[in-house]
Scaffold this active site. Structure first.
Site, short mmCIF file in Angstrom:
data_model
loop_
_atom_site.label_atom_id
_atom_site.label_comp_id
_atom_site.label_asym_id
_atom_site.label_seq_id
_atom_site.Cartn_x
_atom_site.Cartn_y
_atom_site.Cartn_z
N LYS A 126 0.82 -1.22 0.00
CA LYS A 126 0.00 0.00 0.00
C LYS A 126 0.85 1.26 0.00
O LYS A 126 0.61 2.18 -0.75
CB LYS A 126 -0.82 0.13 1.30
N ARG A 158 -9.14 1.68 8.96
CA ARG A 158 -8.86 0.27 9.19
C ARG A 158 -10.04 -0.45 9.84
O ARG A 158 -9.97 -1.65 10.05
CB ARG A 158 -7.63 0.12 10.08
N ARG A 171 11.34 -6.50 4.88
CA ARG A 171 11.12 -5.07 4.62
C ARG A 171 12.17 -4.21 5.33
O ARG A 171 12.57 -4.47 6.45
CB ARG A 171 9.73 -4.66 5.11
N ARG A 188 11.89 -2.00 10.88
CA ARG A 188 10.91 -1.47 11.82
C ARG A 188 10.71 -2.44 12.97
O ARG A 188 10.65 -3.65 12.77
CB ARG A 188 9.56 -1.29 11.10
N ARG A 241 0.11 -8.51 14.23
CA ARG A 241 -0.55 -7.53 13.36
C ARG A 241 -1.52 -8.20 12.39
O ARG A 241 -2.62 -7.73 12.16
CB ARG A 241 0.50 -6.73 12.58
P1 ADP Z 1 1.35 -1.50 7.95
O1 ADP Z 1 0.43 -1.05 6.86
O2 ADP Z 1 2.64 -2.01 7.45
O3 ADP Z 1 0.70 -2.37 8.96
P2 ADP Z 1 1.42 1.19 9.05
O4 ADP Z 1 2.67 1.92 8.85
O5 ADP Z 1 0.22 1.57 8.23
O6 ADP Z 1 1.79 -0.31 8.85
O7 ADP Z 1 0.98 1.23 10.58
C1 ADP Z 1 1.85 0.89 11.64
C2 ADP Z 1 1.07 0.77 12.92
O8 ADP Z 1 0.44 2.04 13.24
C3 ADP Z 1 -0.08 -0.23 12.89
O9 ADP Z 1 0.38 -1.53 13.17
C4 ADP Z 1 -1.00 0.34 13.97
O10 ADP Z 1 -0.54 -0.01 15.26
C5 ADP Z 1 -0.85 1.84 13.82
N1 ADP Z 1 -1.87 2.39 12.91
C6 ADP Z 1 -1.66 2.88 11.65
N2 ADP Z 1 -2.81 3.28 11.08
C7 ADP Z 1 -3.78 3.07 12.00
C8 ADP Z 1 -5.20 3.25 12.01
N3 ADP Z 1 -5.86 3.76 10.95
N4 ADP Z 1 -5.87 2.92 13.13
C9 ADP Z 1 -5.24 2.43 14.20
N5 ADP Z 1 -3.92 2.18 14.24
C10 ADP Z 1 -3.19 2.50 13.16
#
Ligand code: ADP
Ligand code: ZN
Length: 207
Positions: A13, A88, A122, A152, A163
């Site tokens: 994404k 989400r 990654r 990360r 996750r």
């Molecule tokens: P990925 O898409 O690789 O899971 P992101 O960089 O989008 O990772 O998000 C990292 C972390 O930030 C998530 O695992 C979550 O804990 C938090 N996070 C990101 N976006 C949201 C959201 N819309 N609602 C709640 N938590 C979020």
């Protein structure tokens, strides 16, 4: 255009969001990037969200929604935006609906085994935040800006599994956008360019 990118972690994404934003000159709004920036700079917000992110949980809606709302109100979002990592869940989708008119919700999809493989390889750029994969790295540097890369914390295997388990995209989010007639699903391809061809087929109809 106002685009939402949905899909599991590791589906690419963020990478697709980068390519879209470059081509169409749109701001890239990644909740994950906003959180990581705040954690790195030890802000109040960073302190608040760190434990959720480290354990692979979602950050509470009231925190996340407020941040996105503020960000979308800034001037650069007037031309449109690409939202990456938000919404989400259904609550976030409904909240977003109150402050933005989304044109398309595009789900970049990928099966679980491939997700684990991708996330464990990654690497993130320390300088520009660009995500990349071990397989693509040259001299261990970011291909975009030459910055150093790092793993990360939440890409370590146990957190990746948490996750995937806790952050499966709920069907009701898909239904929410399907009911509006703006949902599209794209199967992630083996390269980002091939995936983008499919994504861009959808976008070019909007532009
Ligand atoms: P990925 O898409 O690789 O899971 P992101 O960089 O989008 O990772 O998000 C990292 C972390 O930030 C998530 O695992 C979550 O804990 C938090 N996070 C990101 N976006 C949201 C959201 N819309 N609602 C709640 N938590 C979020
Ligand atoms: Zn970089």
């Amino acid at each position: 255009m106002r685009i939402v990118l949905l899909g599991p972690p590791g589906s690419g994404k963020g990478t697709q969001a980068n390519i879209i934003c470059e081509k169409y000159n749109l701001p890239h709004i990644s909740t994950g990037d906003i959180f990581r920036y705040n954690i790195a700079n030890q802000t109040e917000l960073g302190k608040k969200v760190k434990s959720y992110i480290d354990s692979g949980s979602l950050v509470p809606d009231e925190v996340t929604i407020e941040i996105v709302k503020d960000r979308l109100m800034q001037d650069d979002c007037k031309v449109g935006f690409v939202l990456d990592g938000f919404p989400r869940n259904l609550e976030q989708s409904k909240a977003l609906d109150l402050f933005a008119n989304i044109d398309k919700a595009i789900m970049i999809d990928l099966d679980d085994d491939e997700i684990v493989r991708r996330l464990s390889g990654r690497r993130m750029c320390r300088k520009c935040g660009n995500p990349t994969h071990l397989d693509w790295l040259v001299n261990n540097k970011c291909e975009k800006c030459g910055g150093d890369v790092y793993v990360r914390d939440d890409d370590k295997e146990d957190v990746v599994r948490a996750r995937l388990e806790k952050q499966k995209l709920p069907q009701n989010v898909i239904d929410f956008y399907r009911d509006k007639g703006i949902f599209e699903r794209v199967e992630a391809d083996e390269t980002k360019d091939k995936t983008f061809v499919k994504v861009d087929r959808i976008l070019s109809k909007l532009a």
